[in-house]
Design a protein around this motif. Structure first.
Motif, PDB file in Angstrom:
ATOM      1  N   CYS A  36       3.711  -6.715 -15.033  1.00 14.79           N
ATOM      2  CA  CYS A  36       3.110  -6.393 -13.776  1.00 14.79           C
ATOM      3  C   CYS A  36       2.434  -4.902 -15.137  1.00 14.79           C
ATOM      4  O   CYS A  36       2.788  -4.824 -15.762  1.00 14.79           O
ATOM      5  N   ASN A  83      -4.219  -9.275  -6.166  1.00 19.27           N
ATOM      6  CA  ASN A  83      -4.350  -7.887  -5.787  1.00 19.27           C
ATOM      7  C   ASN A  83      -2.772  -7.818  -6.080  1.00 19.27           C
ATOM      8  O   ASN A  83      -2.049  -8.112  -5.117  1.00 19.27           O
ATOM      9  N   SER A  84      -2.287  -6.086  -5.916  1.00 20.91           N
ATOM     10  CA  SER A  84      -1.010  -6.282  -6.631  1.00 20.91           C
ATOM     11  C   SER A  84      -0.397  -5.809  -5.627  1.00 20.91           C
ATOM     12  O   SER A  84       0.826  -6.114  -4.755  1.00 20.91           O
ATOM     13  N   ASN A  85      -1.131  -5.480  -3.987  1.00 17.95           N
ATOM     14  CA  ASN A  85      -0.215  -5.361  -2.303  1.00 17.95           C
ATOM     15  C   ASN A  85      -0.037  -6.105  -2.467  1.00 17.95           C
ATOM     16  O   ASN A  85       0.093  -6.408  -1.012  1.00 17.95           O
ATOM     17  N   ASP A  90       0.980  -0.690  -0.402  1.00 17.65           N
ATOM     18  CA  ASP A  90       0.130   0.232  -0.063  1.00 17.65           C
ATOM     19  C   ASP A  90       1.226   1.461  -0.072  1.00 17.65           C
ATOM     20  O   ASP A  90       0.597   2.433   0.590  1.00 17.65           O
ATOM     21  N   TYR A 127       3.928   4.995 -10.151  1.00 18.41           N
ATOM     22  CA  TYR A 127       4.775   4.465  -9.969  1.00 18.41           C
ATOM     23  C   TYR A 127       6.260   3.844  -9.673  1.00 18.41           C
ATOM     24  O   TYR A 127       6.467   3.571  -8.786  1.00 18.41           O
ATOM     25  N   ASN A 146      -0.019   1.792  -3.827  1.00 24.04           N
ATOM     26  CA  ASN A 146      -0.456  -0.071  -4.768  1.00 24.04           C
ATOM     27  C   ASN A 146       1.480  -0.625  -4.456  1.00 24.04           C
ATOM     28  O   ASN A 146       2.314   0.022  -3.810  1.00 24.04           O
ATOM     29  N   GLU A 192      -4.151   0.734 -10.449  1.00 22.66           N
ATOM     30  CA  GLU A 192      -3.668   0.290  -9.601  1.00 22.66           C
ATOM     31  C   GLU A 192      -2.528  -0.807 -10.263  1.00 22.66           C
ATOM     32  O   GLU A 192      -3.325  -0.897 -11.708  1.00 22.66           O
ATOM     33  N   THR A 193      -2.428  -1.737  -9.961  1.00 22.53           N
ATOM     34  CA  THR A 193      -1.216  -2.682 -10.522  1.00 22.53           C
ATOM     35  C   THR A 193      -1.376  -3.602 -10.276  1.00 22.53           C
ATOM     36  O   THR A 193      -1.895  -3.967  -8.934  1.00 22.53           O
ATOM     37  N   HIS A 194      -1.657  -4.845 -11.305  1.00 27.82           N
ATOM     38  CA  HIS A 194      -2.188  -6.201 -10.966  1.00 27.82           C
ATOM     39  C   HIS A 194      -0.695  -6.912 -12.321  1.00 27.82           C
ATOM     40  O   HIS A 194      -0.541  -6.554 -13.503  1.00 27.82           O
ATOM     41  N   TYR A 222       2.495   4.920  -1.576  1.00 31.17           N
ATOM     42  CA  TYR A 222       1.491   5.752  -2.604  1.00 31.17           C
ATOM     43  C   TYR A 222       3.218   6.700  -2.509  1.00 31.17           C
ATOM     44  O   TYR A 222       3.877   7.172  -1.871  1.00 31.17           O
ATOM     45  N   MET A 258      -0.364  -1.415 -15.264  1.00 34.66           N
ATOM     46  CA  MET A 258      -1.823  -0.283 -15.057  1.00 34.66           C
ATOM     47  C   MET A 258      -2.681  -0.347 -15.222  1.00 34.66           C
ATOM     48  O   MET A 258      -3.595  -0.495 -16.101  1.00 34.66           O
TER      49      MET A 258
END
Length: 855
Positions: free
Chosen positions: A745, A610-612, A573, A635, A589, A765-767, A575, A747
């Motif tokens: 990954c 979930n990227s996190n 998480d 990012y 992210n 969000e990153t995936h 930022y 965005m």
């Protein structure tokens, strides 16, 4: 009590012109300070042999010698690495003179003689024999023998190079080396730095006779290996000091576009100039010493305890009252201090005493080296003595009220008498005027006045000039003689005025002279304690920085990172601390760059979307794809900024973070384009990447933004790499494959296809995985590109999707398009026929050639 014998009596022959007796000290201090002290002479000596570099610095005004422990250049390219190190030194040291040996490597001379460098310093090549280790040992030994307090590391040096953390683990142990360098500095590993010290001594001796035993009042040691190397490009790319505009100008309100910030502005919650300057230095040179970083984090934890809130507010209030004391201490031996300087010095000592009292009330602070430093660098007894020395001589309250330096009564009886005469001067002048009137039997047409440096004079208004001239022509009883006149007044000397000058003297000038000499005597006494005040300033700056970082952590919700000696980078998480300030909502992210142990082939393929959740585990290279404006650059840079924040000792903008020590952050984010160098953007990018690959180490962190170049990252010696690209073909055509330390990954965006009109919304969000497209046409619409161009782009894209023949597609032109194509061809051929070297007006030529296309 008469204590006049303890101070220098004034020299009447050296009276200085002044309208008020304090103007001498005020004006001279200010003029000398601005002319000579504002740009202090800083001598930097540099030596490089093989893969080692050494450096020493001498600040001539404060007599402060500092040096860097010899450092090994770890990179593949010695020149490139030396260039990065030298630029970082120049930025922090700002030398006026650079000393190098005549045997300095020729291949490195272009670095120190960079014609594009705006830094102003002169280079002095010194004979190689002046870089002598034995000379350095001999001269430093003399200085240390003269004053044992010259060489004492501050508390952070003690933490960095001592067994402090062992003592924390074992409270019963008191084994801590408070002077870690004293016995080992001059070993074989530090010959270059020692030689640099020797060359500075030789340079000082060449300029004039010096007293070796007294030319050093402070000696400190730093280590390049304890600081992260940050290039100029990295400082710019990460917005450490420059302002940063909104990350997406196409989605901002007008008020947000004008908003700007930088990392320094966000975390600079310091209350003093001392703290602000030190915080800048921390950002320029983040620490790589695990002990130092943990000690800073521990202090922030303590300052964030709720039971310490009220005390910390009081401490910050005291810090706001502290001025630029190092400059004042530096001036003590150079010029007469002004009233504002004395007031600031007394305020500093008073507030330092208050901070000592407040520090003793902070919960758990007494267990830290900072608390010990606060109480030991300037002991309470000495602090009180210094305050008494100053206030017993100078009446600070009265001085501030009168706007001039006021010496305390009974310091000098002669001065007290002069002040009394000065206070009664109006009465004296009135009495003399009356006596002259009775003597000359002329009333109400003249008066007696006093002008500093000229003396007592008789003043006559222009309207009474006739009566005075008549008196002088008939019977000049008192031998009047005109001295000068103005448009309204004439001034005369007489026998009575000469007598007054002899009996009372130049009161203003003598008072000013005696005031200066008394304060200079006081400055001479205080100069013996300058080192203590310097150290107190350093401690104050460190305290202010820790309080500022704690304040920033509380205001922004930063969390303490876990620091390790490994190379993993795991953030949950996270930022961007800058851009989060410029938008209403910022999507956090995470990232996970981990290094597998040797022989461990396990890979976590089935991770959460979930990227996190750190889905990119067991990798040291992460490749980011995604649409334009989707937040890739933000990012990339946010993770680099988080690492820097952690290593300056700050908490970080993330819910959790585990960060292995990074020795350098290298970026390729913005192209270094230059018309004057005649280089294309792509060539500049290649040079940047080449530079990065030459100076990176296994503990480096690389940020590469939209550079389509694959790299071989196999092996445990590869650095952490975070890169982005728009060349999706690299992944689609398996030019670059996942595995061997590489993960991908993208965005996330939301695609809304309504009636054939595709719209996208950015989710930031990153995936894990790769993006399907850059959605360049949608981004072009957002940017306001002409509709005809958009329409043509959509046709070309559809042809690409269908797998059509582009040659056939472009040959199917309308008659109008075919005509314009022929015209364009003729224009190009005519342009190629021109001799551009002889063409003076290129714009006129282009205008003529393009005219048919406009019809």
């Amino acid at each position: 009590m008469d204590t006049s014998n303890s101070f220098i009596e004034p020299n009447r022959s050296n009276i200085t012109a002044s309208n008020q007796y304090t103007d001498v000290s005020e004006a001279s201090a200010e003029s000398i300070t601005l002319a000579e002290v504002s740009k202090p002479e800083i001598i930097m000596a540099l030596e490089c042999k093989g893969t080692k570099v050494g450096c020493a610095v001498y600040r001539k005004d404060s007599k402060w010698m500092s040096c860097y422990v010899d450092s090994n250049i770890q990179a593949r390219d010695t020149i490139e690495e030396f260039s990065v190190i030298f630029k970082q030194w120049k930025k922090t040291i700002e030398p006026s003179t650079l000393l190098v040996s005549t045997s300095f490597p020729l291949e490195l001379e272009p670095v120190i003689n960079d014609k594009n460098d705006v830094t102003e310093y002169k280079i002095d090549y010194r004979p190689a024999h002046e870089f002598s280790v034995l000379t350095a040992i001999k001269n430093l030994s003399k200085a240390f023998t003269q004053n044992s307090t010259v060489f004492q590391p501050d508390y952070e040096q003690a933490v960095a190079h001592s067994k402090f953390w062992v003592r924390q683990l074992n409270p019963d142990s008191s084994d801590i080396d408070l002077n870690p360098f004293s016995s080992s500095f001059f070993n074989d590993d530090n010959k270059l730095s020692a030689g640099c010290i020797s060359s500075i001594f030789s340079f000082l001796a060449f300029e004039g006779d010096i007293d070796i035993e007294k030319c050093i009042k402070r000696f400190t040691i730093d280590s390049l290996e304890d600081n992260m190397v940050i290039s100029t490009e990295t400082i710019t790319a990460l917005r450490l000091f420059q302002d940063a505009n909104h990350p997406n100008l196409h989605y901002t309100k007008p008020t947000q576009i004008t908003s700007s910030t930088c990392l320094f502005k966000i975390i600079n919650q310091t209350c003093s100039q001392l703290g602000a300057e030190l915080l800048k230095e921390w950002i320029f040179k983040p620490s790589t010493n695990l002990n130092v970083i943990k000690a800073r984090h521990d202090l922030i934890d303590i300052f964030l305890l709720s039971e310490n809130d009220d005390i910390l507010k009081e401490m910050r209030k005291s810090l706001r009252k502290i001025k630029n004391i190092p400059r004042i201490v530096r001036d003590i031996e150079l010029v007469s201090l002004s009233l504002s300087d004395w007031s600031a010095l007394v305020s500093f000592l008073t507030e330092y005493r208050e901070l000592m009292d407040l520090a003793s009330k902070v919960q758990q602070l007494d267990e830290t080296p900072l608390f010990v430093s606060i109480n030991e660098v300037l002991p309470r007894g000495l602090l009180q003595d210094l305050l008494s020395q100053i206030t017993s001589v100078i009446n600070i309250e009265k001085s501030e009220l009168m706007g001039q330096i006021e010496i305390q009564p009974e310091i000098n009886t002669k001065l007290d008498e002069l002040k009394e005469n000065y206070a009664n001067l109006d009465t004296i002048l009135e009495s003399i005027t009356q006596e002259l009137e009775e003597k000359l039997q002329i009333f109400n047409i003249f008066s007696v006045s006093y002008i500093a440096q000229i003396g007592f004079l008789i003043t006559v208004d222009l309207k009474h000039l006739g009566a005075i001239n008549n008196m002088i022509s008939k019977e000049n009883i008192d031998n009047w003689e005109e001295v000068f006149s103005t448009s309204t007044t004439h001034y005369y000397k007489s026998q009575t005025m000469q007598y007054m000058n002899q009996s009372l003297g130049d009161i203003y000038g003598v008072i000013a002279d005696m005031t200066v000499e008394i304060t200079q005597k006081l400055q001479s006494v205080l100069s013996e304690y300058c080192l203590y005040i310097y150290k107190a300033c350093t401690t104050i700056a460190q305290l202010d920085c820790h309080l500022a970082l704690a304040w920033a952590a509380r205001q922004n919700g930063y969390k303490r990172p876990i620091m390790t000696s490994g190379r993993d980078l795991v953030i949950k998480d996270g930022y961007h601390p800058l851009y989060a300030k410029l938008v209403d909502t910022f999507i956090p992210n995470g990232i996970s760059l981990k290094y597998e142990e040797e022989g461990d082939e396990e890979e976590l393929e089935n991770s959460s979307s979930n990227s996190n959740s750190n889905s990119n585990s067991n990798s040291n290279l992460l490749l980011v794809t995604g649409a334009n404006f989707s937040g890739k650059t933000v990012y990339l840079t946010q993770n680099a900024v988080i690492v820097i924040m952690a290593q300056i000792g700050s908490f970080v903008p993330a819910s959790e973070a585990t960060i292995g020590i990074v020795d350098r952050i290298l970026t390729r984010v913005s192209s270094r384009e230059s018309v004057s160098k005649n280089k294309s953007s792509f060539l500049s990018d290649l040079e940047q990447m080449s530079s990065i690959f030459r100076i990176m180490t296994p503990s480096s962190f690389l940020i590469i933004d939209e550079f389509g170049k694959g790299t071989d990252v196999k092996g445990k010696k590869a650095p952490k790499v975070l890169a982005s690209t728009h060349f999706h073909e690299l992944l689609e055509q398996n030019i670059i494959k996942e595995g061997n330390g590489l993960k991908t990954c993208y965005m996330e965006i939301y695609v809304d296809e309504n009636a054939g009109n595709t719209k996208i919304s950015y989710l930031y969000e990153t995936h894990p995985g790769k993006a399907s497209s850059s959605f360049g046409i949608c981004c072009a619409k957002i940017c306001g590109i002409d509709a005809d161009i958009i329409s043509l782009a959509e046709k070309i894209y559809q042809e690409k999707v269908k797998g059509g023949n582009f040659a056939t597609f472009f040959l199917n032109c309308s008659p109008e398009e075919e005509l314009r194509l022929k015209q364009a061809g003729r224009i190009v051929r005519k342009f190629l026929e021109e001799d551009l070297d002889r063409t003076k007006n290129i714009y006129g030529l282009l205008s003529t050639l393009l005219a048919p296309m406009k019809n």
